[in-house]
Design a protein around this motif. Structure first.
Motif, short mmCIF file in Angstrom:
data_model
loop_
_atom_site.label_atom_id
_atom_site.label_comp_id
_atom_site.label_asym_id
_atom_site.label_seq_id
_atom_site.Cartn_x
_atom_site.Cartn_y
_atom_site.Cartn_z
N GLY A 98 0.77 -1.24 0.00
CA GLY A 98 0.00 0.00 0.00
C GLY A 98 0.81 1.29 0.00
N PHE A 99 2.12 1.19 0.00
CA PHE A 99 2.96 2.39 -0.02
C PHE A 99 3.15 2.86 -1.46
N GLU A 100 3.37 4.16 -1.62
CA GLU A 100 3.75 4.72 -2.91
C GLU A 100 5.23 5.05 -2.84
N ILE A 101 5.97 4.77 -3.91
CA ILE A 101 7.42 4.96 -3.87
C ILE A 101 7.88 5.81 -5.04
N ILE A 102 8.75 6.79 -4.73
CA ILE A 102 9.40 7.57 -5.76
C ILE A 102 10.90 7.46 -5.54
N VAL A 103 11.65 7.42 -6.63
CA VAL A 103 13.09 7.25 -6.54
C VAL A 103 13.78 8.34 -7.36
N GLU A 104 14.87 8.85 -6.84
CA GLU A 104 15.65 9.83 -7.58
C GLU A 104 16.26 9.18 -8.81
N GLU A 105 16.23 9.87 -9.93
CA GLU A 105 16.74 9.30 -11.17
C GLU A 105 18.21 8.90 -11.03
N GLU A 106 18.54 7.76 -11.60
CA GLU A 106 19.89 7.18 -11.59
C GLU A 106 20.35 6.74 -10.19
N ALA A 107 19.45 6.68 -9.22
CA ALA A 107 19.86 6.30 -7.86
C ALA A 107 20.42 4.89 -7.80
N GLY A 108 19.92 3.99 -8.65
CA GLY A 108 20.36 2.60 -8.58
C GLY A 108 21.38 2.19 -9.62
N THR A 109 21.85 3.15 -10.42
CA THR A 109 22.73 2.82 -11.54
C THR A 109 23.97 2.05 -11.12
N ASN A 110 24.63 2.49 -10.04
CA ASN A 110 25.87 1.84 -9.60
C ASN A 110 25.64 0.48 -8.94
N VAL B 287 8.16 -1.84 -11.94
CA VAL B 287 7.48 -2.39 -10.75
C VAL B 287 6.55 -1.36 -10.10
N GLY B 288 6.37 -0.21 -10.78
CA GLY B 288 5.41 0.77 -10.28
C GLY B 288 5.98 1.94 -9.51
N VAL B 289 7.30 2.10 -9.56
CA VAL B 289 7.96 3.22 -8.88
C VAL B 289 8.05 4.41 -9.82
N ASN B 290 7.79 5.61 -9.31
CA ASN B 290 7.95 6.82 -10.11
C ASN B 290 9.39 7.32 -9.99
N VAL B 291 10.03 7.59 -11.10
CA VAL B 291 11.40 8.12 -11.13
C VAL B 291 11.32 9.63 -11.30
N GLU B 292 11.92 10.37 -10.37
CA GLU B 292 11.82 11.83 -10.37
C GLU B 292 13.18 12.48 -10.15
N LYS B 293 13.26 13.78 -10.39
CA LYS B 293 14.46 14.54 -10.07
C LYS B 293 14.59 14.68 -8.57
N ARG B 294 15.80 14.98 -8.11
CA ARG B 294 16.08 15.03 -6.68
C ARG B 294 15.14 15.96 -5.91
N VAL C 125 12.17 16.93 -6.56
CA VAL C 125 10.80 16.43 -6.49
C VAL C 125 10.67 15.36 -5.40
N VAL C 126 11.68 14.50 -5.29
CA VAL C 126 11.65 13.45 -4.26
C VAL C 126 11.57 14.09 -2.87
N PHE C 127 12.42 15.09 -2.62
CA PHE C 127 12.40 15.77 -1.33
C PHE C 127 11.05 16.45 -1.07
N LYS C 128 10.47 17.03 -2.10
CA LYS C 128 9.23 17.79 -1.94
C LYS C 128 8.02 16.90 -1.67
N GLU C 129 7.98 15.74 -2.33
CA GLU C 129 6.76 14.92 -2.29
C GLU C 129 6.77 13.80 -1.24
N ALA C 130 7.94 13.34 -0.85
CA ALA C 130 8.00 12.15 0.02
C ALA C 130 7.68 12.47 1.47
N HIS C 131 6.98 11.55 2.12
CA HIS C 131 6.76 11.63 3.57
C HIS C 131 7.95 11.02 4.32
#
Length: 366
Positions: free
Chosen positions: A30-42, A53-60, A62-68
């Protein structure tokens, strides 16, 4: 509740706090997840792997602004905190005992912060313990790195040209990293010895095939499952007991850390000078000052023919496995803290109480 996954910015860090696989499991809860772009590249996770898998990829920003909830592996830094808002929940390794200025900065933002390195060593918390999951990989990789740096092989080998004797490995600290190092070195055919201030680790070391170097530890009991800082008398007696093995060792791996404090010095410069030519020391405590007096983080020091390598190992070279295990720890921790995707705030419960360092701007732990 929206969870934000931030890209790690610390030099040399290749991990990410959430893998696509575990993100999918949280979304199913039931959680919503957003990830900063290229966070998992390395860690070999592409943006599309998260999207699939349903995760939204956003700029840094946006992640800070929207995440709880904001997730990181390493402590939030000054640049991160500029973007943190009142009421947001930060989860990472904060090392609060040795980083009071960071805790004060988080409090001044009116935020809430959980420190993953403050997880109590109790059975209920084992599947949330990031130190254990990461140290397990570090112990394995330390042996592999040591094998690469040595000029000898580990196993006994009989050839037509003669017999090669097995290498000797000495391990300081029989915690999670030390036990995995013992198991890995034994599988590769080395003769392994180990020592630890905690006498209860003797059976564990021996069960994996290591010879345990015992030192009377009366009055040196562990604290909360962690080794505590040794007395001057114990340190002297340990040095005397271990010296023979140290001076004969081909590979030495040190793993002793004390939460919130500088790592204890177990090998002095004087001892290094007496080790045999070509020996290698892998110091896994280098980030906390090092168990070897001459080690420096992310550097290889050559002293009298001995290589001293200061490293943390796991985040540097096994980031895919490390990220997956870290993410699973986070998954279990978030499910423990929440009910129907809302925080329970059960401050009487031990895991919540120990890890909750700042609550809505109020510092709870120092």
């Amino acid at each position: 509740m929206k969870i934000g996954i931030l890209k790690e910015t610390q030099k040399g860090e290749k991990r990410v706090s959430m893998s696509p696989n575990i993100a999918k499991q949280l979304i199913a809860k039931g959680f919503e997840i957003i990830v900063e772009e290229e966070a998992g590249t390395n860690s070999s996770y592409k943006n599309i792997d998260y999207v699939d898998v349903g995760v939204n990829v956003e700029k840094r920003g946006v992640v800070f602004k929207e995440a709880h909830i904001l997730l990181k592996i390493n402590p939030f830094d000054e640049e991160d905190l500029k973007l943190v808002d009142k009421g947001q929940v930060l989860i990472s390794q904060l090392y609060h005992k040795s980083n009071p200025s960071l805790i004060q900065a988080i409090a001044s933002k009116g935020a809430t912060a959980f420190s993953l390195d403050a997880m109590p060593r109790i059975s209920r918390a084992q599947d949330m313990d990031v130190l254990s999951s990461q140290n397990n990989l570090a112990g394995y990789k330390a042996v592999i790195r040591g094998a690469y740096e040595m000029t000898k092989i580990f196993p006994l080998m009989m050839t037509a040209a003669g017999t090669i004797t097995p290498s000797k490995v000495l391990i300081y600290g029989v915690g999670v990293a030390g036990l995995q190092a013992i198991a890995t070195a034994k599988r590769l055919g080395a003769v392994v010895e180990a020592t630890d201030i905690r006498s209860e680790t003797k059976e564990q070391a021996q069960s994996l095939g290591a010879k345990f170097i015992s030192v009377d530890n009366e009055g040196e009991e562990s604290e909360g499952g962690y080794a505590k800082e040794a007395s001057e008398d114990y340190a002297k007696r340990q040095k005397e007991a271990v010296n023979k093995s140290l001076f004969q060792a081909d590979l030495v791996i040190t793993t002793a850390n004390i939460p919130g404090r500088k790592a204890p010095v177990l090998i002095t410069e004087e001892q290094v000078l007496q080790m045999k030519n070509g020996a290698v020391i892998i110091d896994l405590a280098a980030a906390q000052g090092g168990n070897c007096e001459v080690s420096k983080l992310d550097e290889t020091i050559l002293l009298n023919g001995v290589k001293v390598i200061g490293s943390t190992i796991a985040p540097e070279s096994v980031s895919t496995n490390a990220s997956e295990l870290f993410a699973k720890n986070i998954y279990n921790f978030i499910l423990h803290l929440t009910e129907d995707t809302n925080f329970k705030w059960d401050l009487e419960e031990e895991i919540t109480d120990e890890t909750l360092i700042v609550k809505d701007g109020d510092i709870r732990k120092k």
